[in-house]
Enzyme design. Structure first.
Site, PDB file in Angstrom:
ATOM      1  N   GLU A   1       0.790  -1.234   0.000  1.00 39.06           N
ATOM      2  CA  GLU A   1       0.000   0.000   0.000  1.00 39.06           C
ATOM      3  C   GLU A   1       0.821   1.283   0.000  1.00 39.06           C
ATOM      4  O   GLU A   1       0.312   2.334  -0.361  1.00 39.06           O
ATOM      5  CB  GLU A   1      -0.962  -0.014   1.184  1.00 39.06           C
ATOM      6  CG  GLU A   1      -0.295  -0.089   2.538  1.00 39.06           C
ATOM      7  CD  GLU A   1      -1.208  -0.750   3.574  1.00 39.06           C
ATOM      8  OE1 GLU A   1      -1.351  -1.983   3.535  1.00 39.06           O
ATOM      9  OE2 GLU A   1      -1.770  -0.028   4.392  1.00 39.06           O
ATOM     10  N   SER A   2       2.085   1.214   0.410  1.00 41.80           N
ATOM     11  CA  SER A   2       2.921   2.414   0.383  1.00 41.80           C
ATOM     12  C   SER A   2       3.142   2.904  -1.041  1.00 41.80           C
ATOM     13  O   SER A   2       3.561   4.047  -1.242  1.00 41.80           O
ATOM     14  CB  SER A   2       4.266   2.101   1.024  1.00 41.80           C
ATOM     15  OG  SER A   2       4.838   0.956   0.408  1.00 41.80           O
TER      16      SER A   2
END
Lengths: 292, 253
Positions: B51-52
């Site tokens: 998700e980063s």
């Protein structure tokens, strides 16, 4: 930056966290801040422990290596050193809040928080019906977030703040554009031609930047891609040394308050910091921008 | 029979949940190792999402402490922002996601936020991260949690990440597009939603564990699926793949 400001201390998640700015805000004794970010690892925890924070707006507060953030727990469970208000978001919904703030949308309707009690704990998020659907179709409305100041770490910038960032960026761009002011912490200051040679690598152009600080290793102990590795031992040490308020005070005296500035912090780290410096070379292929 | 640890069995059970060609929200620690095992065995075309702002084909070569570490970015398929990667979820383009938690209940709702009342908690947990988004939007959700009575509870204090909510078609009524939890992998067993209520049932018991022990360590009246089985032990191929990924033997103890 006055007391009571809402601030973004990095929004890339676990890399490029502007710890140098965190330390300076602690040294200046700022109060009643609203710390706004999806995840800023122990940066948020140390701000809370030194009494700088009144509100936390985000998705996760702790120590990515150690788990819990001791100061965050003391503040939320026992009001020590002061009670704080937590505004819960998920990573995507705080992303949409920054997106709305950046681009002038009053709110963004999402599916991506439905069913979660975050809708109850954060009254800012409201349920509504999708007006375009024929059948009942719940959506959650995420209002815009517009912080006062965003601090971000970049690999290189010119004196005007035109900056190159590479690697994953989390919500850096949306959080910065949503903020009233942007302060860039540059690992290296380069000539304007270097930045202009590759405009596709610019995340934030200089015309949106209010200040540029040349601060090597400003993200220590978090990593900066191609420049500094993550100091995992430092995160573990912080976790171990901040279990009670007295030991946290000793930690923050040693690593923040007794040091005049980030240069002194780098000097104190000494060889430990040098071991984290990335010496290898893995350059990308150049991109041709020729016009003729 | 090959020797293996409980952690290794959990990783391999998790790896078996990944199908070839799928886009998987990977997360850290155990799931990232499971993803690596799946890629090396039955799912060579799976894609891992972080998700980063990272998408990868091959798992990282070096040990990761966070998904943002250099080795997870080197040689990535895509390094970008959170909205681009989580937008794949929101757009319905992610097949499965992994999450963990402090507490899970009989409808597979997960708590990583507050123990006790959220306005006056006895324990404040670090929070959600992207877990609610993954739980809401992925086609299916794979949950990994240690099997203890205080973790597998009748009802969680706070639903951080929605499972099947109050059961039945509650997810659909709440407007959730994703399918919700399809499997819960613990250190003793595998649980799956079963029947019209979507209540978690005991589907598989790990070798060396018993049904009675699993029920005793579950905080609700745990029923079993009709086709209850023993979790197949890891094969030599699976263990070899795991040892190639886990070079330092982190998961072997």
């Amino acid at each position: 930056m006055p007391d009571g400001s809402s601030i973004v201390l990095g929004a890339a998640l676990e890399n490029a966290i502007p710890f140098a700015a965190t330390h300076e805000l602690i040294r200046q004794g700022k109060r009643d801040l609203n710390v706004v970010a999806p995840i800023s690892d122990i940066s948020t925890d140390m701000m809370i422990g030194t009494g700088c924070v009144a509100e936390v707006t985000g998705a996760w507060v702790g120590n990515v290596s150690g788990g819990m953030g001791h100061n965050f727990r003391r503040a939320t469970e026992h009001g020590e050193p002061n009670p704080i208000k937590v505004h819960d978001y998920s990573n995507f919904t705080i992303g949409m809040a920054f997106f709305a703030g950046a681009y002038g949308l009053p709110y963004v309707p999402v599916k991506s928080i439905l069913g979660s009690d975050i809708i109850k704990s954060n009254p800012q998020i409201r349920l509504a019906e999708n007006p375009f659907a024929a059948e009942p179709d719940p959506v959650a409305l995420i209002p815009a977030l517009k912080p006062d100041v965003a601090f971000l770490v970049v690999q290189r910038a010119d004196r005007a703040g035109n900056s190159h960032i590479w690697g994953s960026t989390g919500l850096t761009q949306e959080a910065s554009i949503a903020s009233e002011k942007i302060i860039v912490l540059a690992d290296e200051i380069v000539e304007p031609e270097v930045i202009a040679s590759d405009p596709s690598r610019v995340l934030i152009p200089g015309f949106g930047v209010n200040a540029v600080c040349h601060l090597p290793a400003a993200s220590h102990p978090s990593p900066l891609i191609g420049r500094w590795k993550r100091d995992n031992a430092f995160f573990h040490h912080y976790h171990k040394e901040t279990r009670d308020p007295d030991s946290f005070q000793r930690w923050v005296d040693e690593w923040v308050l007794d040091l005049p500035d980030h240069k002194a912090y780098r000097t104190k780290l000494g060889g430990e910091l040098e071991e984290l410096r990335i010496e290898g070379e893995a350059y990308s292929a150049p991109a041709n921008y020729a016009t003729d | 029979m090959h020797k293996y640890s409980t952690q290794e069995l959990m990783i391999i059970a998790a790896a078996r949940q990944i199908n070839d060609g799928e886009r998987i929200f990977v997360g850290m620690r155990l799931p990232i190792t499971a993803y690596g095992v799946a890629r090396l065995t039955h799912a060579p075309n799976a894609v891992g999402l972080f998700e980063s702002g990272v998408a990868r084909y091959e798992p990282a070569e070096d040990m990761l402490y966070t998904m943002c570490d250099g080795p997870n970015q080197f040689g990535a398929a895509w390094t970008t922002g959170l909205i681009q990667i989580m937008g794949l979820l929101s757009g319905g383009r992610v097949h499965a996601g992994f999450i963990g938690g402090a507490e899970i209940d009989r409808f597979a709702n997960i708590n990583t936020s507050y123990i006790g009342d959220f306005e006056n908690p006895t324990t404040k947990l670090p929070g959600s991260g992207g877990a609610p988004d993954i739980a809401a939007m992925a086609e299916r959700l794979i949950v990994i949690i240690n099997h203890q009575k205080h973790r597998l509870v009748e009802k969680v204090d706070f639903i951080t990440s929605p499972g099947h909510l109050t059961g039945g078609d509650a997810r659909k009524k709440a407007g959730l597009p994703g399918g919700g939890p399809s499997v819960v992998i613990t250190d003793r067993a595998i649980l799956r939603p079963h029947g019209p209520e979507n209540e978690l049932h005991l589907a598989s018991v790990h070798p060396g564990h018993t049904v009675e022990e699993v029920i005793e360590n579950t905080g609700w009246d745990l029923k079993t699926t009709p086709d209850l089985e023993e979790t197949p032990a890891p094969t030599k191929e699976e263990l070899d793949a795991l040892h190639r990924i886990d070079k330092e033997g982190f998961w072997r103890s």
